[in-house]
Design a protein around this motif. Structure first.
Motif, PDB file in Angstrom:
ATOM      1  N   ALA A 157       0.805  -1.217   0.000  1.00 17.60           N
ATOM      2  CA  ALA A 157       0.000   0.000   0.000  1.00 17.60           C
ATOM      3  C   ALA A 157       0.837   1.266   0.000  1.00 17.60           C
ATOM      4  CB  ALA A 157      -0.941   0.000   1.213  1.00 17.60           C
ATOM      5  N   ASN A 158       2.037   1.216   0.585  1.00 21.54           N
ATOM      6  CA  ASN A 158       2.824   2.450   0.697  1.00 21.54           C
ATOM      7  C   ASN A 158       3.988   2.502  -0.283  1.00 21.54           C
ATOM      8  OD1 ASN A 158       5.154   1.068   1.781  1.00 21.54           O
ATOM      9  ND2 ASN A 158       4.206   1.077   3.798  1.00 21.54           N
ATOM     10  N   GLY A 159       4.124   1.493  -1.136  1.00 21.61           N
ATOM     11  CA  GLY A 159       5.268   1.442  -2.041  1.00 21.61           C
ATOM     12  C   GLY A 159       5.344   2.632  -2.980  1.00 21.61           C
ATOM     13  N   LEU A 160       4.212   3.051  -3.526  1.00 16.98           N
ATOM     14  CA  LEU A 160       4.216   4.174  -4.464  1.00 16.98           C
ATOM     15  C   LEU A 160       4.583   5.473  -3.760  1.00 16.98           C
ATOM     16  CD1 LEU A 160       3.738   5.012  -7.378  1.00 16.98           C
ATOM     17  CD2 LEU A 160       1.334   5.423  -6.801  1.00 16.98           C
ATOM     18  N   ALA A 161       4.032   5.689  -2.560  1.00 17.14           N
ATOM     19  CA  ALA A 161       4.364   6.903  -1.807  1.00 17.14           C
ATOM     20  C   ALA A 161       5.837   6.909  -1.425  1.00 17.14           C
ATOM     21  CB  ALA A 161       3.492   7.003  -0.557  1.00 17.14           C
ATOM     22  N   ALA A 162       6.377   5.745  -1.049  1.00 19.94           N
ATOM     23  CA  ALA A 162       7.794   5.677  -0.711  1.00 19.94           C
ATOM     24  C   ALA A 162       8.662   5.928  -1.931  1.00 19.94           C
ATOM     25  CB  ALA A 162       8.118   4.313  -0.097  1.00 19.94           C
ATOM     26  N   THR A 163       8.248   5.397  -3.088  1.00 16.28           N
ATOM     27  CA  THR A 163       9.001   5.636  -4.319  1.00 16.28           C
ATOM     28  C   THR A 163       8.990   7.112  -4.681  1.00 16.28           C
ATOM     29  OG1 THR A 163       8.427   3.418  -5.103  1.00 16.28           O
ATOM     30  CG2 THR A 163       9.189   4.999  -6.745  1.00 16.28           C
ATOM     31  N   GLN A 164       7.855   7.752  -4.485  1.00 17.48           N
ATOM     32  CA  GLN A 164       7.778   9.192  -4.745  1.00 17.48           C
ATOM     33  C   GLN A 164       8.710   9.956  -3.811  1.00 17.48           C
ATOM     34  OE1 GLN A 164       3.967  10.921  -3.940  1.00 17.48           O
ATOM     35  NE2 GLN A 164       4.523  12.923  -4.729  1.00 17.48           N
ATOM     36  N   GLY A 165       8.722   9.579  -2.528  1.00 15.91           N
ATOM     37  CA  GLY A 165       9.604  10.251  -1.579  1.00 15.91           C
ATOM     38  C   GLY A 165      11.068  10.077  -1.944  1.00 15.91           C
ATOM     39  N   LEU A 166      11.439   8.854  -2.404  1.00 15.95           N
ATOM     40  CA  LEU A 166      12.818   8.629  -2.822  1.00 15.95           C
ATOM     41  C   LEU A 166      13.175   9.471  -4.046  1.00 15.95           C
ATOM     42  CD1 LEU A 166      13.109   4.750  -2.393  1.00 15.95           C
ATOM     43  CD2 LEU A 166      14.291   6.495  -1.057  1.00 15.95           C
ATOM     44  N   ALA A 167      12.221   9.595  -4.984  1.00 14.80           N
ATOM     45  CA  ALA A 167      12.471  10.410  -6.173  1.00 14.80           C
ATOM     46  C   ALA A 167      12.674  11.874  -5.797  1.00 14.80           C
ATOM     47  CB  ALA A 167      11.313  10.260  -7.159  1.00 14.80           C
ATOM     48  N   ILE A 168      11.890  12.353  -4.836  1.00 16.91           N
ATOM     49  CA  ILE A 168      12.053  13.739  -4.377  1.00 16.91           C
ATOM     50  C   ILE A 168      13.430  13.928  -3.752  1.00 16.91           C
ATOM     51  CG2 ILE A 168      11.203  15.443  -2.724  1.00 16.91           C
ATOM     52  CD1 ILE A 168       8.404  14.332  -3.138  1.00 16.91           C
ATOM     53  N   GLN A 169      13.854  12.981  -2.936  1.00 16.09           N
ATOM     54  CA  GLN A 169      15.165  13.091  -2.288  1.00 16.09           C
ATOM     55  C   GLN A 169      16.294  13.018  -3.316  1.00 16.09           C
ATOM     56  OE1 GLN A 169      15.218  10.030   0.708  1.00 16.09           O
ATOM     57  NE2 GLN A 169      14.000  11.210   2.145  1.00 16.09           N
ATOM     58  N   GLU A 170      16.159  12.122  -4.293  1.00 16.45           N
ATOM     59  CA  GLU A 170      17.193  12.032  -5.321  1.00 16.45           C
ATOM     60  C   GLU A 170      17.279  13.315  -6.139  1.00 16.45           C
ATOM     61  OE1 GLU A 170      16.201   8.624  -7.587  1.00 16.45           O
ATOM     62  OE2 GLU A 170      16.754   7.181  -6.007  1.00 16.45           O
ATOM     63  N   ASN A 171      16.114  13.872  -6.474  1.00 18.53           N
ATOM     64  CA  ASN A 171      16.099  15.122  -7.221  1.00 18.53           C
ATOM     65  C   ASN A 171      16.729  16.253  -6.417  1.00 18.53           C
ATOM     66  OD1 ASN A 171      14.437  17.842  -7.837  1.00 18.53           O
ATOM     67  ND2 ASN A 171      14.612  16.635  -9.724  1.00 18.53           N
ATOM     68  N   SER A 172      16.408  16.292  -5.130  1.00 19.08           N
ATOM     69  CA  SER A 172      16.968  17.340  -4.276  1.00 19.08           C
ATOM     70  C   SER A 172      18.472  17.152  -4.111  1.00 19.08           C
ATOM     71  CB  SER A 172      16.277  17.314  -2.909  1.00 19.08           C
ATOM     72  OG  SER A 172      16.821  18.288  -2.049  1.00 19.08           O
ATOM     73  N   THR A 173      18.929  15.884  -4.004  1.00 20.72           N
ATOM     74  CA  THR A 173      20.362  15.625  -3.881  1.00 20.72           C
ATOM     75  C   THR A 173      21.113  16.072  -5.128  1.00 20.72           C
ATOM     76  OG1 THR A 173      19.930  13.734  -2.439  1.00 20.72           O
ATOM     77  CG2 THR A 173      22.092  13.832  -3.494  1.00 20.72           C
ATOM     78  N   GLY A 174      20.554  15.738  -6.303  1.00 16.76           N
ATOM     79  CA  GLY A 174      21.180  16.170  -7.540  1.00 16.76           C
ATOM     80  C   GLY A 174      21.225  17.678  -7.678  1.00 16.76           C
ATOM     81  N   PHE A 175      20.184  18.330  -7.177  1.00 14.73           N
ATOM     82  CA  PHE A 175      20.134  19.792  -7.245  1.00 14.73           C
ATOM     83  C   PHE A 175      21.258  20.419  -6.421  1.00 14.73           C
ATOM     84  CE2 PHE A 175      18.578  23.705  -5.167  1.00 14.73           C
ATOM     85  CZ  PHE A 175      18.454  24.526  -6.284  1.00 14.73           C
ATOM     86  N   PHE A 176      21.464  19.934  -5.205  1.00 18.00           N
ATOM     87  CA  PHE A 176      22.488  20.526  -4.348  1.00 18.00           C
ATOM     88  C   PHE A 176      23.891  20.089  -4.773  1.00 18.00           C
ATOM     89  CE2 PHE A 176      18.787  21.033  -1.584  1.00 18.00           C
ATOM     90  CZ  PHE A 176      18.943  22.353  -1.208  1.00 18.00           C
ATOM     91  N   GLN A 177      24.010  18.881  -5.336  1.00 11.50           N
ATOM     92  CA  GLN A 177      25.314  18.476  -5.858  1.00 11.50           C
ATOM     93  C   GLN A 177      25.726  19.314  -7.057  1.00 11.50           C
ATOM     94  OE1 GLN A 177      24.932  14.285  -6.647  1.00 11.50           O
ATOM     95  NE2 GLN A 177      25.684  13.703  -4.606  1.00 11.50           N
ATOM     96  N   GLY A 178      24.735  19.845  -7.748  1.00 12.10           N
ATOM     97  CA  GLY A 178      25.011  20.718  -8.882  1.00 12.10           C
ATOM     98  C   GLY A 178      25.178  22.161  -8.503  1.00 12.10           C
ATOM     99  N   GLY A 179      25.413  22.426  -7.246  1.00 11.04           N
ATOM    100  CA  GLY A 179      25.631  23.795  -6.802  1.00 11.04           C
ATOM    101  C   GLY A 179      24.359  24.576  -6.633  1.00 11.04           C
ATOM    102  N   SER A 180      23.255  23.897  -6.398  1.00 15.12           N
ATOM    103  CA  SER A 180      21.949  24.549  -6.198  1.00 15.12           C
ATOM    104  C   SER A 180      21.520  25.344  -7.415  1.00 15.12           C
ATOM    105  CB  SER A 180      21.989  25.465  -4.962  1.00 15.12           C
ATOM    106  OG  SER A 180      22.360  24.738  -3.819  1.00 15.12           O
ATOM    107  N   THR A 181      21.946  24.923  -8.597  1.00 16.95           N
ATOM    108  CA  THR A 181      21.545  25.599  -9.832  1.00 16.95           C
ATOM    109  C   THR A 181      20.670  24.668 -10.643  1.00 16.95           C
ATOM    110  OG1 THR A 181      23.523  24.820 -10.984  1.00 16.95           O
ATOM    111  CG2 THR A 181      23.640  26.982  -9.916  1.00 16.95           C
ATOM    112  N   THR A 182      19.788  25.240 -11.398  1.00 18.28           N
ATOM    113  CA  THR A 182      18.863  24.462 -12.199  1.00 18.28           C
ATOM    114  C   THR A 182      19.295  24.486 -13.651  1.00 18.28           C
ATOM    115  OG1 THR A 182      17.469  26.406 -12.517  1.00 18.28           O
ATOM    116  CG2 THR A 182      16.949  24.969 -10.657  1.00 18.28           C
ATOM    117  N   PRO A 183      19.039  23.411 -14.395  1.00 15.79           N
ATOM    118  CA  PRO A 183      19.371  23.422 -15.820  1.00 15.79           C
ATOM    119  C   PRO A 183      18.498  24.412 -16.582  1.00 15.79           C
ATOM    120  CG  PRO A 183      18.093  21.480 -15.282  1.00 15.79           C
ATOM    121  CD  PRO A 183      18.415  22.149 -13.977  1.00 15.79           C
ATOM    122  N   GLY A 184      18.994  24.839 -17.699  1.00 16.86           N
ATOM    123  CA  GLY A 184      18.227  25.803 -18.474  1.00 16.86           C
ATOM    124  C   GLY A 184      18.740  25.898 -19.889  1.00 16.86           C
TER     125      GLY A 184
END
Length: 453
Positions: free
Chosen positions: A203-230
């Motif tokens: 029941a919670n697998g999808l919500a957990a997967t979403q949370g992991l995706a958010i964390q991975e996205n946030s990690t990549g953002f800060f590893q990139g110097g807090s800058t966004t692609p453009g």
């Protein structure tokens, strides 16, 4: 490692001669037993896959499972016996059951064993415990099996068996099939089959997967110097070689470690971000929501794992009682019942987790409760709650003198005037033993005096 004797599982007496192994059919795992194929309809076509192993790394799933398992494992298991006279269950020791409850096997202590049991149940919906017996057919060891190495089997007549793959840790050198009497199978959420439990991860697998995706996205953002692609845009057309040169220059000087440096653009060039900002995506709210969904599937109050705020009212016992009743109680009682049936304790013996420490009150409330219980508990029973030894005269219940029994009050109310003072009896009271002795002495003295005269 000590020699283990499994009876009758490994002695060759697995089936009656008329029964063939081919008559056993494995129970279909259906959806969600070992792996989650689709978290929702159409997820496979959209490349949305929920992996159980990845889900376990999500902080809310990890926190809920370890919290529940550790809270249950820290409780002491008592062997209790029912007294026909007092009609209460009292803790006892028995050489046939106490040793295995105190030390389930030779490589796990009690806490590790029950933690393994509960984690297996929470992660796969099933906990399989193999029994080890001695020559007296007494259970002397309990071993939590890897659920992925166990397959339930059902015979044509409805008998249940379990196929166990080789597992050197528990002493299984080859694959064997054992009857249900040799396995303690604790399962819950049996949505698809009575012998197949279902993990809350279903029941919670999808919500957990979403949370992991958010964390991975946030990690990549800060590893990139807090800058966004453009993209770099020019007011007019530019050649491919110029576009390539500008791209390489931008990536080399203004991304990664160089992120945050000042860029000077000419000829009308402009940089436009392509990613959605964290504020616009409500990143924190989405992450909190996914964690709360996970907590709801495990029935764990979110504040227990650091999600949300602590309740404002200051009542530790009320909070622990709520957590116990909605989350832990069904798991605890299921283990108790499985142990009773698995160890064959009978009707007058049973196992019971000591939940006293789990529901412990704060010191002020505890003293108030003990003070109010002085009319129904002996002083020694009250002192035991505080881990204090008994004292002389502490084995009786004390009450104040103004308390009367219902029978005495009924006799009083049966009189014409219940509140009138009792009238003195018209008949003289019978002489007591002391009065008789005094009269005999008086008569003897009179006889002596008469003789002297």
């Amino acid at each position: 490692m000590a020699e283990r004797i499994l009876l009758p599982a490994l002695t060759g007496a697995l089936f009656p001669t008329a029964r063939k192994a081919a008559s056993l059919s494995p129970v279909s795992s259906n959806r969600g037993w070992w792996s989650i194929l689709e978290s929702f309809a159409g997820a496979w076509q959209r490349n949305v896959e929920v992996k159980a192993d990845s889900v376990l790394s999500y902080h809310a799933v990890f926190a809920c499972q370890t919290l529940i398992a550790s809270d249950i494992a820290k409780l002491r298991v008592k062997l209790v016996q029912f007294d026909d006279q007092s009609k209460v269950w009292s803790e006892i020791k028995n050489s046939a059951y106490s040793p295995v409850l105190r030390k389930p096997n030779d490589f796990q202590n009690r806490i590790q064993f029950f933690e393994n049991w509960v984690l297996s149940k929470l992660q796969t919906g099933n906990a399989y415990v193999l029994k080890s017996r001695d020559n007296r057919n007494v259970v002397t060891g309990l071993y939590v099996l890897n659920p992925r190495l166990v397959t339930p089997l059902v015979a044509d007549d409805g008998s249940v068996f379990y196929q166990l793959q080789a597992d050197n840790l528990v002493g299984l050198e080859q694959s064997v099939t054992v009857p249900a009497s040799e396995i303690i199978h604790d399962r819950f959420n049996c949505f698809f089959h009575p012998l197949v439990g279902l993990s809350p991860i279903f029941a919670n697998g999808l919500a957990a997967t979403q949370g992991l995706a958010i964390q991975e996205n946030s990690t990549g953002f800060f590893q990139g110097g807090s800058t966004t692609p453009g993209i770099l845009t020019a007011p007019g057309a530019i050649a491919d070689e110029t576009a390539k040169r500008l791209k390489e220059h931008w990536e080399a000087n203004y991304t990664g470690k160089n992120a945050g440096k000042v860029a000077v653009l000419g000829d009308g060039l402009r940089f436009e971000s392509m990613s959605v900002k964290a504020v616009d995506a409500q990143l924190i709210e989405q992450l909190k929501w996914s964690a709360e969904v996970v907590c709801s599937t495990y029935h764990v109050p979110p504040y227990k794992i650091g999600i949300g705020q602590m309740p404002t009212y200051n009542n530790v016992q009320a909070l622990n009682t709520e957590y116990y009743s909605q989350c832990l109680q069904v798991l605890i009682e299921a283990i108790e019942l499985c142990l009773d049936e698995g160890l064959a304790t009978g009707d007058t013996l049973g196992t019971e987790f000591d939940v006293e420490n789990l529901l412990r009150m704060d010191s002020v409330t505890q003293m108030e409760v003990l003070d109010k219980a002085k009319s129904i508990m002996t002083p020694d029973e009250q002192r035991k709650k505080l881990d204090l030894p008994p004292v002389a005269g502490g084995d009786v219940v004390y009450r104040q003198q103004q308390d009367f029994s219902l029978a005495a009050l009924a006799k009083r109310d049966a009189r014409d005037d219940p509140f009138a003072k009792a009238s003195p009896s018209a008949e003289p009271a019978a002489p007591s033993a002391n009065d008789n002795l005094a009269e005999a002495a008086r008569l003897a003295l009179a006889e002596i005096t008469k003789g002297l005269a």
